[in-house]
Design a protein around this motif. Structure first.
Motif, PDB file in Angstrom:
ATOM      1  N   PHE A   1      41.307  27.332  79.845  1.00  0.00           N
ATOM      2  CA  PHE A   1      40.363  26.802  78.864  1.00  0.00           C
ATOM      3  C   PHE A   1      40.992  25.722  77.988  1.00  0.00           C
ATOM      4  CE2 PHE A   1      38.290  26.847  74.708  1.00  0.00           C
ATOM      5  CZ  PHE A   1      36.960  26.683  75.062  1.00  0.00           C
TER       6      PHE A   1
ATOM      7  N   THR B   1      36.789  27.445  83.283  1.00  0.00           N
ATOM      8  CA  THR B   1      36.377  28.189  82.088  1.00  0.00           C
ATOM      9  C   THR B   1      35.909  27.302  80.937  1.00  0.00           C
ATOM     10  OG1 THR B   1      38.519  28.423  80.924  1.00  0.00           O
ATOM     11  CG2 THR B   1      38.046  30.011  82.692  1.00  0.00           C
TER      12      THR B   1
ATOM     13  N   PHE C   1      43.185  36.681  73.968  1.00  0.00           N
ATOM     14  CA  PHE C   1      42.645  35.944  72.825  1.00  0.00           C
ATOM     15  C   PHE C   1      41.185  36.320  72.604  1.00  0.00           C
ATOM     16  CE2 PHE C   1      46.016  33.201  74.539  1.00  0.00           C
ATOM     17  CZ  PHE C   1      46.763  32.935  73.388  1.00  0.00           C
TER      18      PHE C   1
ATOM     19  N   ILE D   1      38.237  35.229  72.588  1.00  0.00           N
ATOM     20  CA  ILE D   1      37.265  34.230  73.013  1.00  0.00           C
ATOM     21  C   ILE D   1      36.146  34.941  73.786  1.00  0.00           C
ATOM     22  CG2 ILE D   1      38.953  32.361  73.063  1.00  0.00           C
ATOM     23  CD1 ILE D   1      39.162  32.723  76.096  1.00  0.00           C
ATOM     24  N   PRO D   2      34.979  34.308  73.937  1.00  0.00           N
ATOM     25  CA  PRO D   2      33.856  35.000  74.585  1.00  0.00           C
ATOM     26  C   PRO D   2      34.184  35.617  75.936  1.00  0.00           C
ATOM     27  CG  PRO D   2      33.073  33.005  73.543  1.00  0.00           C
ATOM     28  CD  PRO D   2      34.567  32.996  73.401  1.00  0.00           C
ATOM     29  N   GLU D   3      34.967  34.935  76.747  1.00  0.00           N
ATOM     30  CA  GLU D   3      35.332  35.461  78.064  1.00  0.00           C
ATOM     31  C   GLU D   3      35.966  36.845  77.967  1.00  0.00           C
ATOM     32  OE1 GLU D   3      38.894  34.655  81.310  1.00  0.00           O
ATOM     33  OE2 GLU D   3      38.294  33.042  79.961  1.00  0.00           O
TER      34      GLU D   3
ATOM     35  N   TRP E   1      45.152  43.252  70.578  1.00  0.00           N
ATOM     36  CA  TRP E   1      45.242  41.823  70.904  1.00  0.00           C
ATOM     37  C   TRP E   1      46.702  41.371  70.866  1.00  0.00           C
ATOM     38  CZ3 TRP E   1      40.890  39.359  72.455  1.00  0.00           C
ATOM     39  CH2 TRP E   1      39.676  39.991  72.175  1.00  0.00           C
TER      40      TRP E   1
ATOM     41  N   ASN F   1      47.484  37.975  71.691  1.00  0.00           N
ATOM     42  CA  ASN F   1      47.449  36.526  71.448  1.00  0.00           C
ATOM     43  C   ASN F   1      48.352  35.749  72.405  1.00  0.00           C
ATOM     44  OD1 ASN F   1      45.602  36.556  69.149  1.00  0.00           O
ATOM     45  ND2 ASN F   1      47.248  37.629  68.087  1.00  0.00           N
TER      46      ASN F   1
ATOM     47  N   TRP G   1      48.422  34.845  76.974  1.00  0.00           N
ATOM     48  CA  TRP G   1      47.939  35.143  78.316  1.00  0.00           C
ATOM     49  C   TRP G   1      49.014  35.831  79.144  1.00  0.00           C
ATOM     50  CZ3 TRP G   1      43.010  35.133  78.891  1.00  0.00           C
ATOM     51  CH2 TRP G   1      42.188  34.194  78.253  1.00  0.00           C
TER      52      TRP G   1
ATOM     53  N   LYS H   1      28.566  32.743  74.853  1.00  0.00           N
ATOM     54  CA  LYS H   1      28.865  32.679  73.420  1.00  0.00           C
ATOM     55  C   LYS H   1      29.131  34.060  72.820  1.00  0.00           C
ATOM     56  CE  LYS H   1      25.827  28.660  72.869  1.00  0.00           C
ATOM     57  NZ  LYS H   1      24.577  28.153  72.222  1.00  0.00           N
TER      58      LYS H   1
ATOM     59  N   ASN I   1      30.135  37.103  70.917  1.00  0.00           N
ATOM     60  CA  ASN I   1      31.072  37.219  69.798  1.00  0.00           C
ATOM     61  C   ASN I   1      30.910  38.540  69.055  1.00  0.00           C
ATOM     62  OD1 ASN I   1      28.625  36.810  68.580  1.00  0.00           O
ATOM     63  ND2 ASN I   1      29.278  35.110  67.275  1.00  0.00           N
TER      64      ASN I   1
END
Length: 363
Positions: free
Chosen positions: A101, A123, A164, A166-168, A193, A195, A197, A349, A351
């Protein structure tokens, strides 16, 4: 006689030279087009980058020599990515795939500078005349893993090591929880989390922390097999993510959500070769065989395995959607009404946590 002999040698040499030139020209006319891949991690991560690289090799093989492919791994999502992508365009690659991304803005900038090169960004959401986007529906794999997890857990507590917010990633956490709740309404999910990958040390520490909180079936949205290894050590269960991770925890590994990127790479490269490529947003999943649940471990009873495969079949034929209502948010409010399905725009989106996921979603 000597003169005639020399003339004969010259004639032979001339014929050989002409033949060699012809062979060179012939090989040039049939030379394979070039495609390049930009990877966020190492091809040895056994996760995200590994799965992309498997797809690259399978696509090259399927195209029977139409393309020669190359890749650059461990490219940070910084100005370095822009330099790498520009260099690949300058080297004459017909299509460049960037697989994270964080490469989005760099891809958009370089694409404008090389209008005759095709750029494909994984992505992302920005498109252009020569810039397309693609992704796989990893949440469908997470849902199927959840079905296995919900029937395996003894504590009714699942764990997710997340990268992270993010929406994914949020989609995958929610889908994992919903899949588990579809067979075990008592399930709750804890999330840590990291933070990152790809950071095996952090991933392992997060897995151990979740296990200490009574989570006995773990899923990760990170790229190394560290979570499976930690589960094996502590006698709990985990899943392969993006690829089969059985060898890292034979007893712990319940199943894997395997990504088949060749289902995207092969037709895209074919369309580039045919000069029929057009910018589009590709989002493939179970229906296109781009996401599959595979490599079930010995701890999974036949009945549990079959329930996951049944879900896969239902997603494939369109009778099951992981985000079909009624679905409630963490705070109890209705997210998706009964009889409705979350559309792709809303999925992109996402969240919020669904009911059953503990803790707060980082901002």
């Amino acid at each position: 006689m000597a003169k005639q002999h020399n003339m004969g040698k010259k004639t032979v040499l001339s014929l050989i030279s002409s033949a060699l030139i012809g062979l060179v020209l012939s090989s040039q006319s049939f030379a394979a087009d070039k495609a390049a891949f930009v990877y966020i991690g190492p091809t040895s991560d056994h996760g995200w980058t590994y799965s992309h690289d498997q797809g690259r090799m399978k696509a090259e093989k399927a195209l029977g020599g139409k393309f020669s492919t190359s890749y650059i791994e461990n490219v940070p999502e910084t100005a370095d990515a822009e330099r790498v992508i520009r260099n690949l365009a300058q080297q004459g690659n017909k299509v460049i795939f960037a697989t994270s991304f964080g490469y989005m803005n760099q891809m958009e900038k370089v694409a404008k500078q090389f209008p005759n090169t095709v750029f494909m960004h994984s992505t992302g959401y920005k498109q252009g005349k020569n810039l397309g986007v693609y992704d796989v529906r990893t949440y469908e794999g997470a849902y199927m893993l959840g079905i296995v997890a919900g029937q395996t857990t003894k504590t009714n507590t699942l764990g997710v090591v997340a990268s992270f917010p993010i929406p994914e990633v949020v989609r995958n956490i929610n889908a994992y929880t919903l899949g588990a709740q579809s067979v075990n309404p008592k399930v709750k999910t804890k999330v840590i989390w990291v933070n990152s990958w790809f950071n095996p040390g952090k991933e392992r520490d997060a897995a151990l922390a979740l296990i200490s909180q009574k989570a006995d079936v773990l899923m990760q949205n990170t790229d190394s097999p560290a979570v499976v290894q930690a589960a094996q050590q502590k006698g709990v269960y985990a899943f392969g993510w993006d690829s089969d991770m059985t060898k890292f925890g034979p007893k712990a590994h319940l199943a894997a959500s395997v990504l088949h990127w060749e289902k995207i790479y092969t037709p895209v490269m074919q369309s580039v070769a045919n000069k029929s490529w057009k910018p589009s947003a590709i989002w493939y999943g179970v229906r296109q065989d781009a996401v599959k649940i595979e490599n079930f471990g010995p701890a999974v009873p036949a009945k549990v395995k079959q329930s996951a495969l049944n879900a896969q079949s239902a997603i494939h034929n369109g009778t099951l959607h992981p985000f079909q209502g009624p679905i409630y948010k963490q705070d109890g409010s209705l997210a998706i009404a009964k009889g409705s399905k979350m559309n792709d725009q809303s999925l992109a989106k996402m969240n919020f946590y669904v009911k059953g996921v503990e803790g707060s979603l980082p901002k």
